[in-house]
Motif scaffolding. Structure first.
Motif, PDB file in Angstrom:
ATOM      1  N   UNK A 157      25.759 -30.221   6.470  1.00 43.93           N
ATOM      2  CA  UNK A 157      24.404 -30.641   6.840  1.00 43.93           C
ATOM      3  C   UNK A 157      24.135 -30.353   8.310  1.00 43.93           C
ATOM      4  N   UNK A 158      25.166 -30.519   9.131  1.00 45.20           N
ATOM      5  CA  UNK A 158      24.964 -30.267  10.562  1.00 45.20           C
ATOM      6  C   UNK A 158      24.654 -28.790  10.820  1.00 45.20           C
ATOM      7  N   UNK A 163      20.431 -24.589  12.004  1.00 47.38           N
ATOM      8  CA  UNK A 163      19.598 -23.442  11.617  1.00 47.38           C
ATOM      9  C   UNK A 163      18.126 -23.817  11.668  1.00 47.38           C
ATOM     10  N   UNK A 164      17.773 -25.034  11.201  1.00 47.77           N
ATOM     11  CA  UNK A 164      16.377 -25.463  11.252  1.00 47.77           C
ATOM     12  C   UNK A 164      15.888 -25.512  12.697  1.00 47.77           C
ATOM     13  N   UNK A 221      17.516 -30.448   5.632  1.00 50.99           N
ATOM     14  CA  UNK A 221      18.397 -29.712   4.722  1.00 50.99           C
ATOM     15  C   UNK A 221      18.200 -30.154   3.279  1.00 50.99           C
ATOM     16  N   UNK A 222      18.311 -29.174   2.350  1.00 52.90           N
ATOM     17  CA  UNK A 222      18.186 -29.439   0.915  1.00 52.90           C
ATOM     18  C   UNK A 222      19.594 -29.392   0.322  1.00 52.90           C
ATOM     19  N   UNK A 226      25.931 -26.559  -4.314  1.00 48.97           N
ATOM     20  CA  UNK A 226      26.479 -25.395  -3.612  1.00 48.97           C
ATOM     21  C   UNK A 226      26.632 -25.617  -2.113  1.00 48.97           C
ATOM     22  N   UNK A 227      25.960 -26.645  -1.584  1.00 47.44           N
ATOM     23  CA  UNK A 227      25.998 -26.887  -0.150  1.00 47.44           C
ATOM     24  C   UNK A 227      24.647 -27.378   0.322  1.00 47.44           C
ATOM     25  N   UNK A 228      24.252 -26.916   1.502  1.00 49.85           N
ATOM     26  CA  UNK A 228      22.978 -27.334   2.087  1.00 49.85           C
ATOM     27  C   UNK A 228      22.119 -26.088   2.331  1.00 49.85           C
TER      28      UNK A 228
END
Length: 291
Positions: A157-158, A163-164, A221-222, A226-228
């Protein structure tokens, strides 16, 4: 030797159904053809390019993907042999035999049927008819919403929050996807997932995309199995109908088959028909699948 055997095999296959062809071809009309149109001669009578064209239509399946020069050579050999044997048959009075006359009548009816249906179907199924059928069917297609999405898959998530932040700072989505995404398939295209409809994408991505306007990306984050993900909605549209050029041949084929059935049904309706054997439904053709 092997090539001669191979050539002889082709001629043998092409001579199947030669009776039909000998009915259709004149092999040298009274008015002599132009030399440019003559592809062979037997006992002074011409075999013309028109004869060759008819033979090519009849034997197209047997010839397959044969090179054009080889196809032309094989067909001319077959026509020469056909003419030689047909002349010998006439000299032996085969044309006076009942067996010949019965086959001649059958093949004449077969050729008349083929040409009649071909001409009537061609008159009924025009380019305008095909286009009208396409437009009618395209209008019946229910609207399906599609979204063109890009995503960047991160392991934590971090990382997704980082990236955001970079996107908010002005870095492009495509560049960040290529540099940071863990999705090895889409990252080479800048995270592009293409146009997807409901149910064609990971549910969490689909739900997040439904909240976006074109040009927007997710601000948080979504999470998925599979991850975020960071998701960008590029465009939303109703799915377009298949392109006319892509499906016009199938439409034409269907219309032609339908028109042929209609013509035959109409003719049977006014004909006095007596079928003197029982109606028996043939078994279904084996297609290799279990049903």
């Amino acid at each position: 030797m092997a090539s001669r055997i191979k050539c002889r095999g082709w001629k043998s296959r092409l001579l199947i159904g030669a009776t039909i062809l000998s009915i259709s071809l004149s092999f040298g009309p009274i008015a002599r053809a132009q030399d440019a149109d003559v592809v062979g001669r037997v006992n002074g009578l011409d075999i013309t390019a028109d004869d060759l064209s008819i033979a090519e239509q009849m034997y197209s399946q047997q010839l397959g993907q044969m090179p054009e020069d080889a196809k032309r050579s094989v067909l001319v050999d077959a026509l020469i042999e056909l003419k030689i044997v047909a002349d010998a048959a006439r000299a032996a009075n085969v044309a006076e035999q009942d067996a010949y006359k019965r086959q001649l009548a059958f093949f004449e009816a077969q050729t008349l049927r083929s040409l009649f249906l071909e001409q009537r179907v061609a008159a009924a199924v025009t380019d305008a008819t095909v286009r009208a059928a396409y437009d009618e069917e395209a209008a019946k297609i229910p609207p399906v919403l599609e979204r063109r999405l890009r995503h960047i898959l991160l392991r934590s998530e971090s990382d997704a929050l980082e990236v955001i932040g970079a996107l908010k700072g002005g870095l492009t989505f495509t560049e960040l996807a290529q540099e940071r995404s863990a999705d090895e398939v889409s990252k080479v295209n800048g995270g592009d997932l293409g146009f997807v409809a409901e149910g064609q994408v990971v549910p969490e991505i689909g739900a997040a995309a439904a909240q976006l306007q074109p040009g927007e990306f997710t601000q948080t984050p979504v999470a998925s199995a599979f991850g975020f993900h960071v998701v960008l909605l590029e465009e939303a549209r109703n799915r377009p109908a298949p392109a006319f050029d892509a499906i016009a041949p199938q439409i034409r084929q269907a219309l032609e088959a339908s028109e042929e059935r209609r013509i035959i049904s109409e003719l049977r309706g006014v004909a006095k028909v007596e079928k003197l054997v029982p109606d028996v439904t043939p078994p279904e053709a084996e297609d290799g699948h279990e049903h």
